[in-house]
Scaffold this active site. Structure first.
Site, PDB file in Angstrom:
ATOM      1  N   HIS A 202       0.864  -1.180   0.000  1.00  0.00           N
ATOM      2  CA  HIS A 202       0.000   0.000   0.000  1.00  0.00           C
ATOM      3  C   HIS A 202       0.905   1.235   0.000  1.00  0.00           C
ATOM      4  O   HIS A 202       1.637   1.458   0.969  1.00  0.00           O
ATOM      5  CB  HIS A 202      -0.854   0.048   1.265  1.00  0.00           C
ATOM      6  CG  HIS A 202      -2.124  -0.742   1.202  1.00  0.00           C
ATOM      7  ND1 HIS A 202      -2.152  -2.107   1.184  1.00  0.00           N
ATOM      8  CD2 HIS A 202      -3.420  -0.341   1.161  1.00  0.00           C
ATOM      9  CE1 HIS A 202      -3.422  -2.521   1.147  1.00  0.00           C
ATOM     10  NE2 HIS A 202      -4.208  -1.469   1.134  1.00  0.00           N
ATOM     11  N   GLU A 205      -1.294   6.297  -1.452  1.00  0.00           N
ATOM     12  CA  GLU A 205      -2.743   6.443  -1.271  1.00  0.00           C
ATOM     13  C   GLU A 205      -3.004   7.867  -0.758  1.00  0.00           C
ATOM     14  O   GLU A 205      -3.578   8.688  -1.451  1.00  0.00           O
ATOM     15  CB  GLU A 205      -3.251   5.392  -0.282  1.00  0.00           C
ATOM     16  CG  GLU A 205      -4.739   5.472   0.007  1.00  0.00           C
ATOM     17  CD  GLU A 205      -5.207   4.420   1.020  1.00  0.00           C
ATOM     18  OE1 GLU A 205      -4.353   3.729   1.614  1.00  0.00           O
ATOM     19  OE2 GLU A 205      -6.436   4.300   1.220  1.00  0.00           O
TER      20      GLU A 205
HETATM   21 ZN   LIG Z   1      -6.365  -1.592   0.817  1.00  0.00          ZN
END
Ligand SMILES: [Zn+2]
Length: 337
Positions: A202, A205
């Site tokens: 991740h 974001e």
């Molecule tokens: Zn996620």
């Protein structure tokens, strides 16, 4: 809103970024609370929804923490975990998802009731086997290590995933990229890679393009979760293309978490037009009250992608999927060609 418009529903679909902990049905939370005597703020779905679903752009972090607290507390046994997984696979089948990767963070999910990780995985594998048979789909499994759980948890999760690598295809480093330095996690994640697991991270974001740049250099990931802020720096876009990294994009989630200011500004199509391999996913379908059909609707109606372009995103997801080659190829040949 969840969408079942035949225009999107009838398309065979892929999904490669979906958190099991964010995909628990409200009714299931209520059933489990009754069975295990758990305290809930409400015991009827419409009322409980106010505590476990997010409909507006997140301004109140407390509300989200409350929702995930309720989810975590609902994972009371391996059998319950199996039920949650089965229901998620059922929800996938209802919208014609044929290639699906589910991810969860064992240390976070099983922490609340101190469950045995192996027993929970066995439950998940039973649900996986039944769903693959009943719905003729291929399902992959990703183990998440949550930054917020710390470095020791990362080592534990990676070692566990390596031990179960015949069933778990990849590891993912998730949550709190802004809060926790990556240095604590590099060694264990590279160990996972050396042991033959795939890696997704991740990144980008709610962090700038530079975070994606650093992530790629530190972890050499196969894929990146979100990565949408790479659009802000062409050097990073170039690097993603050069390294042939696929982005797991979740448009509605990005809007609700304020990672993009408005949904119209979402860079999914811009990244696609620049030749970045983007895929379209739902992230946390129950918490965010979305599904892949809805994400396709957003891609088409709001962001202006054509159905052919969306089909190309499906091909990118198939190519980048961590599911073993023979299983995913069989499903692809049967449903997508
Ligand atoms: Zn996620």
């Amino acid at each position: 809103m969840k969408n079942f418009d035949p225009k999107y529903n009838e398309l065979p679909k892929t999904e490669i970024h979906c958190h099991l902990e964010g995909a628990i049905r409200t009714q299931t939370i209520i059933d489990i609370a009754r069975e295990y005597n758990l305290k809930l703020p409400a015991y009827v779905p419409d009322e409980l929804d106010r505590h476990v679903k997010v409909h507006d752009q997140l301004r109140d972090l407390e509300a989200v923490l409350e929702a995930f607290g309720i989810f975590q507390n609902s994972i009371t046994s391996p059998l319950v975990f199996e039920r949650m997984a089965w229901e998620l696979f059922e929800d996938c089948a209802r919208q014609n998802i044929k290639l699906f990767e589910v991810r969860f963070s064992p240390d976070w999910a099983f922490h609340g009731h101190d469950l045995d990780w192996d027993a929970c995985l066995e439950g998940l594998l039973r649900a996986q086997e039944q769903a693959e048979k009943k719905f003729d789909m291929a399902i992959g499994i990703i183990a998440i290590t949550s930054r917020g759980m710390g470095a020791e948890s990362c080592v534990k999760t990676v070692d566990w995933a390596i031990r179960h690598r015949s069933h778990i295809q990849a590891v993912d480093l998730a949550d709190g990229e802004l809060l926790y330095p990556m240095s604590d996690f590099v060694k264990p994640i590279l160990k996972a890679r050396d042991a033959g697991l795939k890696v997704t991270i991740h990144s980008g974001e709610d962090t700038p393009a530079s975070a994606v740049w650093d992530t790629i250099h530190a972890f050499q990931p196969d894929r990146i979760g979100h990565g949408i802020h790479s659009i802000e720096d062409m050097k990073v876009v170039d690097l993603i293309r050069e390294r042939d990294i696929t982005l797991e994009v979740n448009p509605w989630s990005n809007y609700l978490t304020n990672s993009v200011r408005t949904i119209e500004e979402h860079p999914l199509k811009k990244l696609f037009d620049l030749g970045v391999k983007v895929t379209i996913n739902s992230d946390d379908p129950e918490v965010l009250e979305t599904n892949v059909n809805n994400e396709y609707r957003i891609a088409q109606e709001i962001l202006g992608m054509s159905m052919e372009e969306i089909a190309t995103c499906n091909r990118y997801a198939f190519e980048a999927s961590f599911i073993n080659a023979a299983s995913k190829q069989r499903i692809w040949d049967q449903y997508f060609i």
